[in-house]
Design a protein around this motif. Sequence first.
Motif, short mmCIF file in Angstrom:
data_model
loop_
_atom_site.label_atom_id
_atom_site.label_comp_id
_atom_site.label_asym_id
_atom_site.label_seq_id
_atom_site.Cartn_x
_atom_site.Cartn_y
_atom_site.Cartn_z
N LEU A 17 8.61 44.05 -86.85
CA LEU A 17 8.99 45.41 -87.21
C LEU A 17 8.29 45.86 -88.48
O LEU A 17 7.50 45.14 -89.05
CB LEU A 17 10.52 45.48 -87.40
CG LEU A 17 11.20 44.29 -88.11
CD1 LEU A 17 10.94 44.33 -89.59
CD2 LEU A 17 12.68 44.25 -87.82
N TRP A 18 8.61 47.07 -88.89
CA TRP A 18 8.12 47.60 -90.15
C TRP A 18 9.24 47.57 -91.18
O TRP A 18 10.33 48.09 -90.93
CB TRP A 18 7.63 49.04 -89.98
CG TRP A 18 6.28 49.12 -89.33
CD1 TRP A 18 6.00 49.12 -87.99
CD2 TRP A 18 5.01 49.19 -89.99
NE1 TRP A 18 4.65 49.19 -87.78
CE2 TRP A 18 4.02 49.24 -89.00
CE3 TRP A 18 4.63 49.23 -91.34
CZ2 TRP A 18 2.66 49.31 -89.30
CZ3 TRP A 18 3.28 49.30 -91.64
CH2 TRP A 18 2.31 49.34 -90.63
N ASP A 19 8.98 46.90 -92.31
CA ASP A 19 9.91 46.95 -93.44
C ASP A 19 9.62 48.23 -94.22
O ASP A 19 8.51 48.39 -94.76
CB ASP A 19 9.71 45.74 -94.35
CG ASP A 19 10.19 44.44 -93.72
OD1 ASP A 19 11.26 44.47 -93.08
OD2 ASP A 19 9.51 43.41 -93.86
N ILE A 20 10.61 49.12 -94.29
CA ILE A 20 10.45 50.38 -95.01
C ILE A 20 11.12 50.25 -96.38
O ILE A 20 12.36 50.21 -96.47
CB ILE A 20 11.06 51.56 -94.24
CG1 ILE A 20 10.57 51.56 -92.77
CG2 ILE A 20 10.71 52.87 -94.94
CD1 ILE A 20 9.10 51.75 -92.60
N PHE A 21 10.33 50.16 -97.42
CA PHE A 21 10.85 50.07 -98.79
C PHE A 21 10.87 51.45 -99.43
O PHE A 21 10.31 52.41 -98.88
CB PHE A 21 9.99 49.10 -99.60
CG PHE A 21 10.05 47.68 -99.10
CD1 PHE A 21 11.04 46.81 -99.52
CD2 PHE A 21 9.11 47.21 -98.18
CE1 PHE A 21 11.11 45.51 -99.06
CE2 PHE A 21 9.17 45.90 -97.70
CZ PHE A 21 10.17 45.06 -98.15
N PRO A 22 11.52 51.59 -100.56
CA PRO A 22 11.63 52.92 -101.18
C PRO A 22 10.30 53.63 -101.40
O PRO A 22 10.23 54.85 -101.30
CB PRO A 22 12.33 52.62 -102.51
CG PRO A 22 13.16 51.41 -102.23
CD PRO A 22 12.32 50.58 -101.29
N LYS A 59 -0.35 49.37 -84.65
CA LYS A 59 -0.73 48.76 -85.93
C LYS A 59 -0.23 47.33 -86.04
O LYS A 59 -0.92 46.46 -86.60
CB LYS A 59 -0.20 49.62 -87.08
CG LYS A 59 -0.91 50.97 -87.19
CD LYS A 59 -0.32 51.83 -88.30
CE LYS A 59 -1.08 53.15 -88.42
NZ LYS A 59 -0.48 54.05 -89.43
N ILE A 60 0.97 47.07 -85.51
CA ILE A 60 1.48 45.70 -85.51
C ILE A 60 0.60 44.80 -84.64
O ILE A 60 0.24 43.69 -85.03
CB ILE A 60 2.94 45.66 -85.01
CG1 ILE A 60 3.89 46.20 -86.09
CG2 ILE A 60 3.34 44.24 -84.62
CD1 ILE A 60 5.34 46.26 -85.68
N GLN A 65 -3.42 40.40 -84.11
CA GLN A 65 -4.73 39.95 -83.63
C GLN A 65 -5.69 39.69 -84.77
O GLN A 65 -6.45 38.71 -84.75
CB GLN A 65 -5.30 41.00 -82.67
CG GLN A 65 -4.48 41.12 -81.39
CD GLN A 65 -4.87 42.32 -80.54
OE1 GLN A 65 -5.49 43.27 -81.03
NE2 GLN A 65 -4.50 42.30 -79.27
N ASP A 66 -5.67 40.53 -85.81
CA ASP A 66 -6.57 40.35 -86.95
C ASP A 66 -6.30 39.03 -87.67
O ASP A 66 -7.21 38.46 -88.30
CB ASP A 66 -6.41 41.50 -87.95
CG ASP A 66 -7.06 42.80 -87.46
OD1 ASP A 66 -7.80 42.74 -86.46
OD2 ASP A 66 -6.81 43.85 -88.08
N ASN A 67 -5.06 38.55 -87.59
CA ASN A 67 -4.69 37.30 -88.27
C ASN A 67 -4.72 36.11 -87.31
O ASN A 67 -4.16 35.05 -87.63
CB ASN A 67 -3.32 37.46 -88.93
CG ASN A 67 -3.40 38.30 -90.19
OD1 ASN A 67 -3.87 37.84 -91.22
ND2 ASN A 67 -2.97 39.56 -90.10
N GLN A 68 -5.36 36.28 -86.17
CA GLN A 68 -5.63 35.20 -85.22
C GLN A 68 -4.36 34.54 -84.69
O GLN A 68 -4.34 33.35 -84.38
CB GLN A 68 -6.56 34.15 -85.85
CG GLN A 68 -7.90 34.73 -86.26
CD GLN A 68 -8.82 33.69 -86.88
OE1 GLN A 68 -8.40 32.89 -87.71
NE2 GLN A 68 -10.07 33.68 -86.47
#
Length: 318
Positions: A17-22, A59-60, A65-68
């Motif tokens: 998921l996406w962590d949404i910070f302030p 984007k996830i 994939q970018d991190n293999q």
Amino acid sequence: MIQKNSSPIAVSFGEVLWDIFPTYKRIGGAPLNVVYHLRKFGIETHIITKIGDDDLGNKILKHIQDNQISSDNVQRDSTYRTGTVFATFDDHNEANYDFLENSAWDYIDLEEKTINLVKRSDVFIFGSIASRSAKSRNTLTQLIEVANYKVFDINLRPPHYDLKFVMEMMKKANLIKMNNAELEIILNELDKTFTTEEESITFIHEYFKCEEIIISKGAKGGIYSDTKSLYRFPAIEIVIRDTVGSGDAFLAGLLAEKLKSNTPITFLKKGATLGAFITSHTGACPEYEIDDFTTFYDENIYLDEEIKVSPLKEEDPS
């Protein structure tokens, strides 16, 4: 006991998921954090999850994939959105989370290729958050039945868990990781009063027939037990930049070393040091090379003697 194959495979299951910070947002979720770090150690990694057919999901997928990390078992959903969680920090720099309901990862399907992957994996890692929905809970239950070495990273986020299901999964796990607060919740549910850490851990071993237990204690380090001995390990003193994902990094470091050696002092040192390394950075999955961690490890590792070992239970003199 975990196998030590020449080319180990680690698989994680659950929320991405996406962590949404302030003031910013980052890709996260404990299952992804763990395999992100395991991949840095050259281990073949897979994640079983579901994301929405949306921009956040795209984007996830690219990040994975970018991190293999293998994306072969990342499912897409056109009905439910990619998961998000709103995070805030308290006065002790600890994060609190508010999860979006009905996220795509609540609807992870059971597929034949996923079953086959888990069957051949060396380590299967899962938590409690992804079991909040019936669909993903059913998939997880069936995958656990075919897994070899099962790692349950208990992560109780009210109201996103069913304690009875959590305890069912504890009975199936080879290694259980939790913090002191979660330990007390489990003990209270079983009408067991918390007395000492040693007695409580012994009770968990015996009640759930679990081989290994880790109790994380944040700045106070933690405890590892293998039913015979109890190991108390300190936290490494560093300048804290961000505590998010430090526990996931600890688990990844421990498992990476455990896939090579089953010597507790060795894998506890590796786990504690990776946890500290990530805490000294911003974000649960900062960009780094394994050489960066190796340098940090050599500069910050504590001595073997600093890990205190004691028998879990006193021998019966009779």
